[in-house]
Design an enzyme around this catalytic site. Structure first.
Site, PDB file in Angstrom:
ATOM      1  N   CYS A 264       0.810  -1.229   0.000  1.00  0.00           N
ATOM      2  CA  CYS A 264       0.000   0.000   0.000  1.00  0.00           C
ATOM      3  C   CYS A 264       0.841   1.276   0.000  1.00  0.00           C
ATOM      4  CB  CYS A 264      -0.973   0.000   1.170  1.00  0.00           C
ATOM      5  SG  CYS A 264      -0.186  -0.368   2.736  1.00  0.00           S
ATOM      6  N   HIS A 669       9.810  37.928  58.209  1.00  0.00           N
ATOM      7  CA  HIS A 669      10.630  37.396  57.105  1.00  0.00           C
ATOM      8  C   HIS A 669      11.389  36.156  57.573  1.00  0.00           C
ATOM      9  CE1 HIS A 669      10.948  41.661  55.134  1.00  0.00           C
ATOM     10  NE2 HIS A 669       9.840  41.023  54.756  1.00  0.00           N
TER      11      HIS A 669
END
Lengths: 886, 90
Positions: A264, A669
């Protein structure tokens, strides 16, 4: 794939009736055998399967002629000699490709990714095989199945059943003789559409491998099973004028006549440039092709193409050119290999432009490259999508353009299409008898199907040790009079960015005194507030006007932030601040990147005049966009100042309120960096030291503002804490404080203070939801708090006691500093606060600060934290008394 | 009918014959244990024999425990959908 198969198998998804009870029992016995065989097969080693594969390949080679003869006798298609070659390729070439490949256990180790790939067989495969390549397809699938430890139930095309059954028998007997489990290959006797449908839907079938036409492929994919569906093609060939004509014509003839054109992937329409068209046809004729005239072409197309369906006639498939000519009524030489017919377009009105699995070739004369490519696209779209295309050319640009335009899994260059697509003969494609045609052909792959498609590949992914970082400015000068170090930084022109008050206090003069004497100094006075876009633009204008080579940011966090952004825009005018502020989850994987490799036009020296933000060492900057009424947070290490001068003389006159605010900002912090998911030994060292300094010196700095040691240590603490959170980031406390502070105009330090005890208790408790983090092992926030408590000498025996004592000490510190201990104390009415909660929760959840928090905050938890902060004192300790079960 | 559990050892080289012999005990017992600790790999006939034995045990309503089954053999039984017929003991 040919028309007979199309017709016979097109209805597969909807068989009129299911198999009879007797037939079902038979089919179940096949499945049962295959299931048992597949189960047994899982115990086999690589050596076991390799030994069996080799024996099967040798048996296949030995029986290649026998099987080819059977195939031709039964199907009446193709050329016996070519089928022998196909059978041999299916064995030898496939073996050569797979023999050293691992398909059992660990098949690939990728140490650089910490990943192992391991093979898991599929189990039971149901395989449909075509009439065109019957025995070679069976041989190929058997070999690949054994290599991957799978069992296969075959259902050959009914008109190729005997030869396929014989191929299956040979493979099975050889495999079992060499140790393969019984029942590893079976072949459905006289298969019917209901049989196929039954097996396609069987729960024990793991994969359908359907080689055939659209009906088969559609049925396979409609079954709900994983499927490899390999369908028809319509191969266009572009014979471009630079291509080697001699090679091209011979290759096309080889391919198109191989097994009488039944593969094919073989050539269907050759598009030839006008310049070489006549020569090409002459060459075809010289080598045994018959060039049909217009009348012959009409006869041919009427005979070999079904006028009703537009597809090729089954009777022509796999027949010799001379037989077709005789049938059509053409007079050709006895040694004619190929019939060539000219077409003038593609589509139903040009019947020969479709797939023709026999030695009839359409040719098309193209006046230009553009016309040639368009015609190839048309052929490709006339039934060949995803399959195969061929080009003969020496022009690399045209080859690439062809490859780009044509939708085909295999684009074969300067070689025969059919044999080229099979792989391993003319090129290095994977050898196969099953062509994946991609989505264009209704398939899941464009690959040449081989062992990788018969395996489940498992990936064993080990936890990787992500790289971490610790980035701070190159140079930090600290302690009293550290500003003297400015003199070692030569500069022709320096801009000092500061605010009016600092100039008034004489701070600017101090800075000027310590700069290199020859430096031209200009002062850029900006308001003491979060910088606005307009202010930045003015600053950049000044930098450009004076061509500054040094920027000194003298002030609090806002001033230093402004200078960072001015430097960014000065060095990268194209930088889009809005775009750079795009949200991100991981700094290293962010979508928007900051300008790279920009010229360093100016050194940025940061001299803080408050002891809290630590902006002098951080990669962050906050900008206010007044026009849009929003804040823009920028974060990138390229924003970090080059030099930080942490000189306490600039904070000696800080007011008490500011001392407390900035001091608690610094503590927050450090505490948040300490329990952050990005914390490392490097950031911990800084966070812990900063916490120690705050608890020791902040009360003194607050109570005795002129205490030089306390001021100096708090100034250092702010910088040290900032080094920690620059690399480990902050947490949910900051997210809450930002949202609340912005909504009720409360200072950042005060907002932090109101949240802090509650957030500590929250992080110390067993999380409702853990935060995914590759950086941490287990949940350790409460342990880190306990370590802080130990560091501060707070006592306590258990983790819980230590956490409680740390929270109590923090509350005591807040009391000492005179902070309000609840939001209610600020005079904010309860109903107003309640109304603000949804908006604040949304803002807090959008805030990137919490992404590194050890505990993932749920929206409802943010609501509860806000309310705890509203109620204030006592609620934090109650929360911390929860059991520490982690 | 005896109710105490009889344990039969299955020889790796003799799985089919041993299972055949075990079938004879099915009539007399409600519970039976088969010691598979010596079986490290099982072939198709062996697996079919286990399948057949499982059917018989089900017919006779005898509870069968497989002891000391290796993980490889256990996975093989699992893939062959045979584990639900037995209980497993280490």
């Amino acid at each position: 794939m040919i028309a007979t198969e199309r017709k016979e198998r097109a209805q597969l998804p909807l068989p009129a009736e299911g198999p009879s009870a007797e037939r079902i029992a038979y089919l179940e016995s096949l499945v049962s055998q295959a299931r048992i065989a597949a189960a047994v097969f899982t115990q086999f080693t690589q050596e076991d399967v390799d030994r069996i594969v080799k024996a099967m390949v040798l048996a296949g080679l030995e029986q290649a002629q026998h099987l080819a003869r059977l195939a031709v006798e039964e199907t009446r298609l193709g050329v016996m000699e070519d089928k022998v070659i196909k059978n041999m390729v299916a064995c030898e070439f496939v073996y050569n490709h797979i023999k050293d490949k691992r398909t059992v256990g660990v098949i690939r180790d990728i140490p650089e990714r910490n990943v192992l790939e391991m093979a898991e067989p599929i189990g039971v495969l149901f395989s449909l095989t075509p009439i065109t390549n019957p025995t070679s397809t069976v041989l190929f699938k058997c070999i690949v199945a054994i290599k991957t430890r799978n069992a296969v139930i075959f259902s050959p095309h009914p008109k190729a059943w005997r030869c396929c059954a014989e191929a299956v028998r040979i493979m099975r007997e050889t495999a079992v003789k060499h140790g393969a489990p019984e029942g590893v290959f079976t072949c459905v006797e006289s298969p019917t559409l209901p049989d196929n449908a039954y097996l396609m839907h069987h729960k024990d079938v793991g994969l359908i491998d359907a080689t055939g036409g659209p009906g088969v492929v559609t049925a396979a994919y409609s079954s709900g099973k994983p499927a490899l569906g390999v369908g028809p093609g319509n191969t266009p060939v572009y014979l471009e004028k630079t291509g080697d004509l001699n090679t091209a014509i011979v290759d096309i003839i080889i391919s198109k006549t191989f097994d009488n054109g039944t593969i094919c992937a073989s050539e269907q329409t050759v598009v030839i440039d006008d310049e070489t068209y006549d020569a090409a046809l002459q060459k075809f004729a010289e080598l045994g092709a018959h060039l049909c005239n217009e009348k012959e072409t009409k006869l041919l197309e009427r005979t070999v193409i079904d006028p009703q369906t537009g597809f090729m006639q089954p009777m022509a498939v796999g027949q010799k050119a001379t037989d077709i000519a005789r049938f059509v009524g053409l007079s050709v030489k006895p040694n004619t290999k190929l019939l060539i017919a000219e077409i003038h377009g593609v589509g139903r009105e040009h019947p020969l432009s479709v797939e023709k699995l026999f030695p009839v070739l359409a040719v098309y004369r193209a006046k230009s490259v553009s016309e040639a490519l368009k015609t190839c696209i048309d052929v490709n779209h006339a039934g060949g999508l995803g399959h195969t295309a061929v080009i003969f050319s020496r022009n690399e640009q045209v080859i690439r353009e062809f490859g780009n335009l044509i939708n085909a899994g295999r684009i074969i260059v300067n070689s025969p299409g059919a044999i080229g697509a099979l792989g391993a003969v003319y090129n290095d494609l994977v050898p196969t008898f099953s062509f994946g045609c991609g989505t264009g052909g209704g398939n899941s792959t464009t690959d040449n199907v081989n062992i990788q498609h018969y395996l489940n590949i498992k990936r064993v992914a080990r936890r990787t040790q992500n790289h971490m970082w610790f980035r701070v400015p190159n140079q930090i000068f600290f302690n009293m009079n550290a500003v003297e170090n400015l003199s070692q930084f030569p500069s022709e022109t320096t801009i000092i960015v500061t605010n009016p008050a600092l100039e008034q206090f004489g701070h600017v003069d101090i800075v000027r005194r310590h700069m290199c004497p020859k430096t031209h100094v200009h002062v850029c006075i900006i308001p003491d507030a979060e910088p606005e876009v307009k202010v930045i633009e003015q600053g950049v204008e000044a930098l450009n006007f004076y061509q500054a080579d040094q920027i000194i940011a003298l002030g609090g966090g806002s001033m230093i932030d402004a200078a960072k952004i001015m430097k960014l825009k000065y060095e990268s005018p194209e930088a889009d601040l809005e775009e750079l502020a795009a949200p991100f989850l991981d700094l290293r994987k962010r979508v928007i990147e900051y300008p790279k490799g920009r010229a360093q036009r100016a050194r940025l020296v940061a001299i803080p005049t408050t002891s809290g933000t630590g902006s002098e060492v951080t990669p962050f900057a906050v900008l206010t966009d007044k026009d849009r009424g929003r804040k823009v947070t920028l974060a990138d290490y390229s924003l970090t100042p080059d030099v930080a001068i942490v000189d306490p003389q600039f904070v000696m006159s800080m007011p008490k309120g500011l001392t407390a605010d900035t001091g608690i900002d610094c503590l927050t912090h450090a505490l948040e960096a300490g329990v952050s998911n990005y914390a490392s030994a490097y950031t911990d060292a800084n966070a812990m030291q900063a916490i120690r300094l705050v608890f020791k010196y902040l009360p003194t700095a607050f109570a005795h503002p002129h205490d030089e040691e306390a001021r100096c240590m708090m100034h250092n603490a702010a910088c040290i804490a900032a080094m920690a959170f620059s690399n480990a980031s902050v947490g949910v406390n900051h997210a809450l404080a930002h949202a609340f502070g912005a909504r009720f105009h409360v200072s950042h330090g005060k907002a932090n203070a109101l949240m802090l005890p509650h957030v500590m208790a929250y992080n110390a408790a067993v999380p409702t939801k853990f935060m995914p983090s590759p950086y941490t092992k287990g949940y350790i926030a409460h342990k880190k708090y306990a370590t802080v408590a130990d560091l501060l000498g707070l006592g306590g025996q258990t983790l819980q006691e230590k956490v409680e004592k740390l929270i109590a000490a923090t509350e005591q510190l807040l009391d000492q500093l005179g902070f309000p201990r609840s939001i209610a104390e600020l005079g904010i009415p309860r109903d107003e606060f309640e109304r603000a909660i949804p908006e604040m929760v949304k803002a807090a959840f959008d805030d990137p600060s919490w992404r590194s928090n050890p505990r993932m905050p749920l929206m409802q938890e943010l609501v509860e934290l806000f309310w705890k902060a509203y109620e204030g004192r006592g609620t934090a300790r109650l929360a911390a008394v929860q059991p520490q079960a982690v | 009918m005896e109710t105490n559990t009889l344990c039969l050892k299955i020889d790796a080289n003799n799985v089919i014959a041993d299972l055949k012999q075990a079938e004879e005990s099915l009539d007399a017992r409600q519970e039976l244990a088969l010691d598979f600790s010596g079986v490290t790999r099982i072939d198709s006939p062996g697996l079919q024999a286990v399948q057949r034995f499982g059917h018989r045990a089900e017919d006779k309503k005898t509870k069968v425990a497989l002891r000391g089954v290796s993980v490889n053999v256990y996975k093989t039984l699992k893939l062959a959908r045979l584990t639900s017929r037995f209980s497993f003991e280490n």
